[in-house]
Every structure is written in structure tokens, then in C-alpha cells.
Design a protein around this motif. Structure first.
Motif, PDB file in Angstrom:
ATOM      1  N   THR A 126       2.333   8.841  12.410  1.00  0.00           N
ATOM      2  CA  THR A 126       2.852   7.898  11.433  1.00  0.00           C
ATOM      3  C   THR A 126       4.323   7.642  11.725  1.00  0.00           C
ATOM      4  O   THR A 126       5.036   8.518  12.212  1.00  0.00           O
ATOM      5  CB  THR A 126       2.721   8.414   9.982  1.00  0.00           C
ATOM      6  OG1 THR A 126       3.485   9.607   9.835  1.00  0.00           O
ATOM      7  CG2 THR A 126       1.269   8.671   9.619  1.00  0.00           C
ATOM      8  N   LEU A 163      -4.660   0.647  11.027  1.00  0.00           N
ATOM      9  CA  LEU A 163      -4.397   1.617  12.084  1.00  0.00           C
ATOM     10  C   LEU A 163      -4.072   0.785  13.312  1.00  0.00           C
ATOM     11  O   LEU A 163      -4.916   0.030  13.793  1.00  0.00           O
ATOM     12  CB  LEU A 163      -5.611   2.508  12.349  1.00  0.00           C
ATOM     13  CG  LEU A 163      -5.520   3.439  13.558  1.00  0.00           C
ATOM     14  CD1 LEU A 163      -4.396   4.447  13.395  1.00  0.00           C
ATOM     15  CD2 LEU A 163      -6.851   4.143  13.780  1.00  0.00           C
ATOM     16  N   GLY A 170       5.066   5.714   7.021  1.00  0.00           N
ATOM     17  CA  GLY A 170       3.689   6.171   6.856  1.00  0.00           C
ATOM     18  C   GLY A 170       2.628   5.277   7.475  1.00  0.00           C
ATOM     19  O   GLY A 170       1.437   5.529   7.321  1.00  0.00           O
ATOM     20  N   HIS A 171       3.039   4.219   8.213  1.00  0.00           N
ATOM     21  CA  HIS A 171       2.061   3.382   8.908  1.00  0.00           C
ATOM     22  C   HIS A 171       1.475   4.194  10.050  1.00  0.00           C
ATOM     23  O   HIS A 171       2.184   4.922  10.743  1.00  0.00           O
ATOM     24  CB  HIS A 171       2.716   2.110   9.453  1.00  0.00           C
ATOM     25  CG  HIS A 171       3.425   1.316   8.413  1.00  0.00           C
ATOM     26  ND1 HIS A 171       2.774   0.733   7.356  1.00  0.00           N
ATOM     27  CD2 HIS A 171       4.738   1.029   8.249  1.00  0.00           C
ATOM     28  CE1 HIS A 171       3.654   0.101   6.593  1.00  0.00           C
ATOM     29  NE2 HIS A 171       4.852   0.281   7.108  1.00  0.00           N
ATOM     30  N   ARG A 172       0.170   4.066  10.233  1.00  0.00           N
ATOM     31  CA  ARG A 172      -0.530   4.877  11.228  1.00  0.00           C
ATOM     32  C   ARG A 172      -0.660   4.144  12.552  1.00  0.00           C
ATOM     33  O   ARG A 172      -1.062   2.989  12.598  1.00  0.00           O
ATOM     34  CB  ARG A 172      -1.901   5.300  10.694  1.00  0.00           C
ATOM     35  CG  ARG A 172      -1.729   6.299   9.567  1.00  0.00           C
ATOM     36  CD  ARG A 172      -3.050   6.742   8.966  1.00  0.00           C
ATOM     37  NE  ARG A 172      -2.761   7.798   8.026  1.00  0.00           N
ATOM     38  CZ  ARG A 172      -3.057   9.082   8.225  1.00  0.00           C
ATOM     39  NH1 ARG A 172      -3.697   9.452   9.296  1.00  0.00           N
ATOM     40  NH2 ARG A 172      -2.727   9.987   7.321  1.00  0.00           N
ATOM     41  N   THR A 184       0.829  -1.196   0.000  1.00  0.00           N
ATOM     42  CA  THR A 184       0.000   0.000   0.000  1.00  0.00           C
ATOM     43  C   THR A 184       0.868   1.253   0.000  1.00  0.00           C
ATOM     44  O   THR A 184       1.846   1.335   0.743  1.00  0.00           O
ATOM     45  CB  THR A 184      -0.912   0.016   1.243  1.00  0.00           C
ATOM     46  OG1 THR A 184      -1.795  -1.099   1.172  1.00  0.00           O
ATOM     47  CG2 THR A 184      -1.720   1.286   1.336  1.00  0.00           C
ATOM     48  N   SER A 227      -3.219   6.030   0.997  1.00  0.00           N
ATOM     49  CA  SER A 227      -4.255   5.281   1.712  1.00  0.00           C
ATOM     50  C   SER A 227      -3.660   4.556   2.909  1.00  0.00           C
ATOM     51  O   SER A 227      -2.442   4.481   3.060  1.00  0.00           O
ATOM     52  CB  SER A 227      -4.909   4.262   0.768  1.00  0.00           C
ATOM     53  OG  SER A 227      -3.941   3.336   0.308  1.00  0.00           O
ATOM     54  N   SER A 228      -4.539   4.019   3.734  1.00  0.00           N
ATOM     55  CA  SER A 228      -4.114   3.253   4.912  1.00  0.00           C
ATOM     56  C   SER A 228      -4.699   1.862   4.823  1.00  0.00           C
ATOM     57  O   SER A 228      -5.855   1.681   4.453  1.00  0.00           O
ATOM     58  CB  SER A 228      -4.614   3.911   6.203  1.00  0.00           C
ATOM     59  OG  SER A 228      -4.065   5.187   6.340  1.00  0.00           O
ATOM     60  N   GLU A 229      -3.902   0.895   5.184  1.00  0.00           N
ATOM     61  CA  GLU A 229      -4.393  -0.471   5.209  1.00  0.00           C
ATOM     62  C   GLU A 229      -4.704  -0.904   6.637  1.00  0.00           C
ATOM     63  O   GLU A 229      -5.490  -1.796   6.872  1.00  0.00           O
ATOM     64  CB  GLU A 229      -3.358  -1.400   4.592  1.00  0.00           C
ATOM     65  CG  GLU A 229      -3.875  -2.793   4.370  1.00  0.00           C
ATOM     66  CD  GLU A 229      -2.944  -3.617   3.512  1.00  0.00           C
ATOM     67  OE1 GLU A 229      -1.724  -3.542   3.720  1.00  0.00           O
ATOM     68  OE2 GLU A 229      -3.446  -4.324   2.633  1.00  0.00           O
ATOM     69  N   THR A 287       1.334   4.413   1.463  1.00  0.00           N
ATOM     70  CA  THR A 287       0.810   5.060   2.668  1.00  0.00           C
ATOM     71  C   THR A 287       0.628   6.563   2.516  1.00  0.00           C
ATOM     72  O   THR A 287       0.039   7.197   3.389  1.00  0.00           O
ATOM     73  CB  THR A 287       1.717   4.762   3.883  1.00  0.00           C
ATOM     74  OG1 THR A 287       3.050   5.183   3.587  1.00  0.00           O
ATOM     75  CG2 THR A 287       1.700   3.277   4.228  1.00  0.00           C
TER      76      THR A 287
END
Length: 136
Positions: free
Chosen positions: A116, A74, A120-122, A65, A70-72, A67
């Protein structure tokens, strides 16, 4: 049946990711491989595996993804206090992350922030006052 749970996240640079998460207070298992490292989260030490992108892509057999678009997922975790939430937000930003949700009250019984990591992972840190949680 299930004995353990691990989350797998693709990262561009294992060394930089380890430095980021160490700076905000996470710990790592001593076993490191060339293409992945295991981070331990919480009292139950849930494993979050940081995999270099090519290893992740090979394992997932799918595209990664973007980031920025979009987010895959949270990833949420509990904090021990409001002050810890504030500190996590400051540490994440100082370590190179981005705070996308400044520390604030949520629904009258939670206090949290969102940030993040370098890829970019939330992440979502929450302090929950269970005595104030609505019943029903």
C-alpha cells in the motif's frame, strides 16, 4: 475514441505522495498544479493522477473510500524480474508503505508482491514468466 487512460487517486498530501513514489522508482511529468500531479507508469507512460482529496471528491462527486476498511481498486503492474519485485517491496516499506503480500510465487508462473502507498491504495507488482503460463 479513447486516446489516453488516466487513473485518478485521492491523496492526503501531494508532496509526501510524490516523495513516496519517487523513492520506489516512479517518475512524474514536469507539469504540477497546486491540487494534482501526474505520475507516469510503464513504457506507455500511463498517467496516474494524484489529486488532493478535496479535488478528487469534487471530481468524483462521491465519498472517498476508507482504505483502512475496504479497497476500491488494486493497481497491478509488471516488473522485469523477480529481483525487481523484491526490491520494490523493500523500497515501498522503506518509503513508508506497507507490504501486505510479501514477495512470493503465484500460480507457478508469476512472482509478485502487494503493497500500500501512504494513503492505503493497493499496488501489485508482478513478474510473469509467460512460458510457464498454463495453456487452455
Amino acid at each position: 475514441m479513447t486516446k489516453e487512460l488516466w487513473l485518478n487517486l485521492p491523496v492526503k498530501n501531494l508532496k509526501k505522495s510524490k516523495e513516496f513514489f519517487t523513492k520506489i522508482g516512479f517518475s512524474f511529468k514536469n507539469r504540477e498544479m497546486e491540487n494534482m500531479i501526474a505520475m507516469e507508469v510503464g513504457e506507455k507512460k500511463v498517467a496516474v493522477m494524484l489529486l488532493d482529496e478535496s479535488t478528487f471528491k469534487n471530481a468524483a462527486q462521491n465519498e472517498i473510500t476508507d482504505t483502512n476498511q475496504s479497497s476500491e481498486i488494486l493497481i497491478s503492474f509488471d516488473a522485469e524480474s523477480r529481483e525487481e519485485v523484491d526490491e520494490l517491496a523493500q523500497k515501498a516499506e522503506a518509503a513508508g508503505g506497507t507490504v501486505f503480500g510479501k514477495p512470493s510465487e503465484i500460480q507457478g508462473w508469476m512472482y509478485g508482491c502487494g503493497f500500500t502507498d501512504l494513503d492505503g491504495h493497493r499496488w501489485n507488482a508482478l513478474y510473469m514468466e509467460m512460458s510457464k503460463m498454463p495453456q487452455g
